[in-house]
Design a protein around this motif. Sequence first.
Motif, PDB file in Angstrom:
ATOM      1  N   LEU A   9       0.696  -1.140   0.121  1.00 44.73           N
ATOM      2  CA  LEU A   9       0.085   0.143  -0.111  1.00 44.73           C
ATOM      3  C   LEU A   9       1.061   1.362  -0.075  1.00 44.73           C
ATOM      4  O   LEU A   9       1.647   1.585   0.837  1.00 44.73           O
ATOM      5  CB  LEU A   9      -0.872   0.311   1.266  1.00 44.73           C
ATOM      6  CG  LEU A   9      -1.579   1.249   1.363  1.00 44.73           C
ATOM      7  CD1 LEU A   9      -2.660   1.500   0.120  1.00 44.73           C
ATOM      8  CD2 LEU A   9      -2.468   1.123   2.741  1.00 44.73           C
ATOM      9  N   LEU A  10       0.539   1.935  -1.048  1.00 46.51           N
ATOM     10  CA  LEU A  10       1.492   3.364  -1.091  1.00 46.51           C
ATOM     11  C   LEU A  10       0.642   4.327  -1.131  1.00 46.51           C
ATOM     12  O   LEU A  10      -0.457   4.453  -1.662  1.00 46.51           O
ATOM     13  CB  LEU A  10       2.172   3.238  -2.529  1.00 46.51           C
ATOM     14  CG  LEU A  10       3.313   2.390  -2.685  1.00 46.51           C
ATOM     15  CD1 LEU A  10       3.731   2.762  -4.056  1.00 46.51           C
ATOM     16  CD2 LEU A  10       4.567   2.942  -1.518  1.00 46.51           C
ATOM     17  N   GLN A  34       7.808  -6.501 -10.298  1.00 52.25           N
ATOM     18  CA  GLN A  34       6.987  -5.731 -11.088  1.00 52.25           C
ATOM     19  C   GLN A  34       5.675  -5.453 -10.353  1.00 52.25           C
ATOM     20  O   GLN A  34       5.038  -6.171  -9.731  1.00 52.25           O
ATOM     21  CB  GLN A  34       6.595  -6.318 -12.474  1.00 52.25           C
ATOM     22  CG  GLN A  34       7.793  -6.886 -13.249  1.00 52.25           C
ATOM     23  CD  GLN A  34       8.578  -5.527 -13.494  1.00 52.25           C
ATOM     24  OE1 GLN A  34       7.790  -4.745 -14.489  1.00 52.25           O
ATOM     25  NE2 GLN A  34       9.672  -5.332 -13.650  1.00 52.25           N
ATOM     26  N   LEU A  35       5.484  -4.239 -10.465  1.00 52.01           N
ATOM     27  CA  LEU A  35       4.156  -3.691  -9.499  1.00 52.01           C
ATOM     28  C   LEU A  35       3.240  -3.689 -10.678  1.00 52.01           C
ATOM     29  O   LEU A  35       3.298  -3.220 -11.564  1.00 52.01           O
ATOM     30  CB  LEU A  35       4.535  -2.161  -9.226  1.00 52.01           C
ATOM     31  CG  LEU A  35       3.728  -1.741  -8.255  1.00 52.01           C
ATOM     32  CD1 LEU A  35       3.524  -2.254  -6.897  1.00 52.01           C
ATOM     33  CD2 LEU A  35       3.809  -0.053  -7.949  1.00 52.01           C
ATOM     34  N   SER A  36       1.887  -4.240  -9.905  1.00 51.27           N
ATOM     35  CA  SER A  36       0.622  -4.268 -10.654  1.00 51.27           C
ATOM     36  C   SER A  36      -0.317  -3.387  -9.867  1.00 51.27           C
ATOM     37  O   SER A  36      -0.982  -4.088  -8.729  1.00 51.27           O
ATOM     38  CB  SER A  36       0.143  -5.698 -10.766  1.00 51.27           C
ATOM     39  OG  SER A  36       0.953  -6.540 -11.674  1.00 51.27           O
ATOM     40  N   PRO A  37      -0.418  -2.117 -10.137  1.00 48.11           N
ATOM     41  CA  PRO A  37      -1.141  -1.211  -9.251  1.00 48.11           C
ATOM     42  C   PRO A  37      -2.724  -1.391  -9.334  1.00 48.11           C
ATOM     43  O   PRO A  37      -3.011  -1.597 -10.615  1.00 48.11           O
ATOM     44  CB  PRO A  37      -0.634   0.175 -10.012  1.00 48.11           C
ATOM     45  CG  PRO A  37      -0.229   0.024 -11.170  1.00 48.11           C
ATOM     46  CD  PRO A  37       0.212  -1.309 -11.407  1.00 48.11           C
ATOM     47  N   MET A  38      -3.320  -1.255  -8.190  1.00 40.51           N
ATOM     48  CA  MET A  38      -4.809  -1.241  -8.200  1.00 40.51           C
ATOM     49  C   MET A  38      -5.036   0.317  -7.903  1.00 40.51           C
ATOM     50  O   MET A  38      -4.680   0.454  -6.786  1.00 40.51           O
ATOM     51  CB  MET A  38      -5.413  -2.008  -7.271  1.00 40.51           C
ATOM     52  CG  MET A  38      -5.339  -3.675  -7.791  1.00 40.51           C
ATOM     53  SD  MET A  38      -5.895  -4.778  -6.770  1.00 40.51           S
ATOM     54  CE  MET A  38      -7.637  -4.286  -6.874  1.00 40.51           C
ATOM     55  N   ILE A  64       5.551   6.659 -10.109  1.00 37.88           N
ATOM     56  CA  ILE A  64       5.928   5.749  -9.317  1.00 37.88           C
ATOM     57  C   ILE A  64       6.271   4.065  -9.690  1.00 37.88           C
ATOM     58  O   ILE A  64       6.918   3.509  -9.581  1.00 37.88           O
ATOM     59  CB  ILE A  64       4.774   5.444  -8.041  1.00 37.88           C
ATOM     60  CG1 ILE A  64       4.970   7.002  -7.231  1.00 37.88           C
ATOM     61  CG2 ILE A  64       4.885   4.339  -7.365  1.00 37.88           C
ATOM     62  CD1 ILE A  64       3.508   7.060  -6.313  1.00 37.88           C
ATOM     63  N   LEU A  65       5.127   4.024 -10.771  1.00 36.71           N
ATOM     64  CA  LEU A  65       5.181   2.590 -11.512  1.00 36.71           C
ATOM     65  C   LEU A  65       6.398   2.387 -12.286  1.00 36.71           C
ATOM     66  O   LEU A  65       7.038   1.425 -12.286  1.00 36.71           O
ATOM     67  CB  LEU A  65       3.870   2.655 -12.437  1.00 36.71           C
ATOM     68  CG  LEU A  65       3.785   1.123 -13.079  1.00 36.71           C
ATOM     69  CD1 LEU A  65       3.559   0.129 -12.006  1.00 36.71           C
ATOM     70  CD2 LEU A  65       2.449   1.177 -14.090  1.00 36.71           C
ATOM     71  N   GLN A  66       6.856   3.534 -12.800  1.00 30.69           N
ATOM     72  CA  GLN A  66       8.028   3.394 -13.656  1.00 30.69           C
ATOM     73  C   GLN A  66       9.276   3.175 -12.666  1.00 30.69           C
ATOM     74  O   GLN A  66      10.236   2.528 -13.035  1.00 30.69           O
ATOM     75  CB  GLN A  66       8.296   4.551 -14.474  1.00 30.69           C
ATOM     76  CG  GLN A  66       9.608   4.760 -15.301  1.00 30.69           C
ATOM     77  CD  GLN A  66       9.636   6.119 -16.107  1.00 30.69           C
ATOM     78  OE1 GLN A  66       9.085   6.980 -16.113  1.00 30.69           O
ATOM     79  NE2 GLN A  66      11.027   6.083 -17.018  1.00 30.69           N
TER      80      GLN A  66
END
Length: 174
Positions: free
Chosen positions: A95-96, A120-124, A108-110
């Motif tokens: 959680l960010l 690898q982040l898979s954001p929700m 942030i993802l990059q």
Amino acid sequence: MWLKLSSNVESLMMEFSICCKTTHQIMTLLSTILRQNYFSFLGQIYLPDKGVAMGSLISSTMAEIFLQQIENSIIKHPIDAKILSFYTRYVDDILLIYDSTRTNPDNILQYVNTIHSNVQLSPMMESENNFHFLDLSITRRPTCLDISIFHKPTSTDTTINFLSNHPLEHKIAA
């Protein structure tokens, strides 16, 4: 693989001021375990070229050490620079909360996806001021966060009868 894991383990042990003899003993044991990291599938025996065999008793410990090393060396900077307002992790769920005046989700993802090729982040993303984290539903209000229990759409609210013939750990978890 062993060299990368060993440097992570040694760094954490130095951080916690563990004596050299103990560090050497732990590193020798880990080396032996990880070099004999075989698994079988459909009658064939394999040695993974990276990581630890899934289901291995040491896999969760090594994953935790690996992720803690990333947090201590790479995630710490955006937290200290107040780019990230809040960071927490439970196993592999993160959680960010970020300062939208300093960054955005794409940045942030990059950043996170360049940390390590196997991470690898898979954001929700938040939708209508609401998002889910673990079994929580979190709603953003102007001055606070409202937190309630989140039930997945597939939840059946079924429990296991304690007198049933299921393993005790399943009954306790249900």
